[in-house]
Design a protein around this motif. Structure first.
Motif, mmCIF file in Angstrom:
data_model
loop_
_atom_site.group_PDB
_atom_site.id
_atom_site.type_symbol
_atom_site.label_atom_id
_atom_site.label_comp_id
_atom_site.label_asym_id
_atom_site.label_seq_id
_atom_site.Cartn_x
_atom_site.Cartn_y
_atom_site.Cartn_z
ATOM 1 N N ALA A 56 6.324 5.990 -4.241
ATOM 2 C CA ALA A 56 7.601 6.439 -4.347
ATOM 3 C C ALA A 56 8.468 5.653 -3.818
ATOM 4 C CB ALA A 56 7.965 8.138 -3.941
ATOM 5 N N ARG A 57 7.939 5.495 -2.297
ATOM 6 C CA ARG A 57 8.835 4.247 -1.815
ATOM 7 C C ARG A 57 8.367 2.574 -1.894
ATOM 8 N NH1 ARG A 57 8.832 8.068 1.429
ATOM 9 N NH2 ARG A 57 9.815 8.426 3.642
ATOM 10 N N LYS A 58 7.029 2.714 -2.677
ATOM 11 C CA LYS A 58 7.034 1.806 -3.517
ATOM 12 C C LYS A 58 7.946 1.316 -4.902
ATOM 13 C CE LYS A 58 2.016 1.068 -2.407
ATOM 14 N NZ LYS A 58 0.319 0.968 -3.017
ATOM 15 N N GLU A 59 8.152 2.274 -5.634
ATOM 16 C CA GLU A 59 9.263 1.601 -6.897
ATOM 17 C C GLU A 59 10.571 1.801 -6.552
ATOM 18 O OE1 GLU A 59 8.240 5.099 -9.408
ATOM 19 O OE2 GLU A 59 6.210 4.948 -9.107
ATOM 20 N N MET A 60 10.889 2.177 -5.622
ATOM 21 C CA MET A 60 12.734 2.148 -5.031
ATOM 22 C C MET A 60 12.690 0.809 -3.964
ATOM 23 S SD MET A 60 13.206 4.679 -6.428
ATOM 24 C CE MET A 60 14.983 4.969 -6.321
ATOM 25 N N GLY A 61 11.899 -0.019 -4.069
ATOM 26 C CA GLY A 61 11.548 -1.313 -2.926
ATOM 27 C C GLY A 61 11.435 -0.577 -1.923
ATOM 28 N N GLN A 62 10.841 0.220 -1.160
ATOM 29 C CA GLN A 62 11.276 0.920 0.824
ATOM 30 C C GLN A 62 9.665 0.623 1.032
ATOM 31 O OE1 GLN A 62 12.433 4.291 0.000
ATOM 32 N NE2 GLN A 62 14.517 4.324 -0.039
ATOM 33 N N SER A 63 9.150 -0.035 2.017
ATOM 34 C CA SER A 63 7.844 0.261 2.231
ATOM 35 C C SER A 63 7.520 1.492 2.056
ATOM 36 C CB SER A 63 8.089 -0.273 4.046
ATOM 37 O OG SER A 63 6.600 -0.358 4.507
ATOM 38 N N PRO A 64 6.494 1.093 2.089
ATOM 39 C CA PRO A 64 5.484 2.491 2.009
ATOM 40 C C PRO A 64 4.896 2.643 3.538
ATOM 41 C CG PRO A 64 4.050 0.612 0.349
ATOM 42 C CD PRO A 64 5.597 0.006 1.288
ATOM 43 N N GLU A 65 5.503 1.863 3.944
ATOM 44 C CA GLU A 65 3.990 1.835 5.686
ATOM 45 C C GLU A 65 5.169 3.101 5.782
ATOM 46 O OE1 GLU A 65 0.914 0.693 6.644
ATOM 47 O OE2 GLU A 65 1.387 0.046 4.294
ATOM 48 N N THR A 66 6.388 3.630 6.083
ATOM 49 C CA THR A 66 7.249 4.339 6.448
ATOM 50 C C THR A 66 6.897 5.960 6.215
ATOM 51 O OG1 THR A 66 8.718 4.458 4.724
ATOM 52 C CG2 THR A 66 9.284 2.890 6.607
ATOM 53 N N ALA A 67 5.673 6.179 5.068
ATOM 54 C CA ALA A 67 5.812 7.508 4.444
ATOM 55 C C ALA A 67 4.448 8.401 5.867
ATOM 56 C CB ALA A 67 4.736 7.262 3.525
ATOM 57 N N GLU A 68 4.635 9.112 6.229
ATOM 58 C CA GLU A 68 3.855 9.483 7.100
ATOM 59 C C GLU A 68 4.030 10.897 6.572
ATOM 60 O OE1 GLU A 68 6.818 10.886 9.781
ATOM 61 O OE2 GLU A 68 7.551 8.753 10.211
ATOM 62 N N VAL A 69 2.363 11.139 7.400
ATOM 63 C CA VAL A 69 1.652 12.627 6.634
ATOM 64 C C VAL A 69 2.813 14.128 6.829
ATOM 65 C CG1 VAL A 69 -0.367 14.219 7.512
ATOM 66 C CG2 VAL A 69 -0.745 11.905 7.665
ATOM 67 N N ARG A 70 3.219 15.197 6.398
ATOM 68 C CA ARG A 70 3.522 16.250 6.790
ATOM 69 C C ARG A 70 3.240 16.852 6.666
ATOM 70 N NH1 ARG A 70 7.390 15.065 1.337
ATOM 71 N NH2 ARG A 70 8.245 13.797 1.760
#
Length: 80
Positions: A56-70
């Motif tokens: 989702a972050r990639k699709e929105m042009g954001q860095s996927p590296e900011t995703a975190e394990v919830r």
């Protein structure tokens, strides 16, 4: 962890889950094995959630590296 590593981890967890299931065909899991199966399911849910966040972050042009394990309490309470 990148998408490839997450996908590999998902595959590993699924293999563990299937191995545990195959070892108990026709009989119930012990209490410890049932706990292990639950832990595997939580880890799988966390990995799938992380992968979805990254995509989702990639699709929105954001860095996927900011995703975190919830936490498990979050991913286990999602409505299906």
């Amino acid at each position: 962890m990148d998408d490839r590593e997450i996908t590999a981890k998902i595959s590993e967890l699924v293999d563990e889950e299937h191995k545990l299931e195959r070892a108990h065909v026709g009989r119930a899991l012990s209490e410890d094995e049932h706990a292990q199966m639950n832990a595997l399911n939580v880890q799988l849910d966390q990995c799938w959630d992380l992968l979805r966040q990254r995509r989702a972050r990639k699709e929105m042009g954001q860095s996927p590296e900011t995703a975190e394990v919830r936490p498990d309490r979050v991913v286990e309470n999602y409505q299906q």
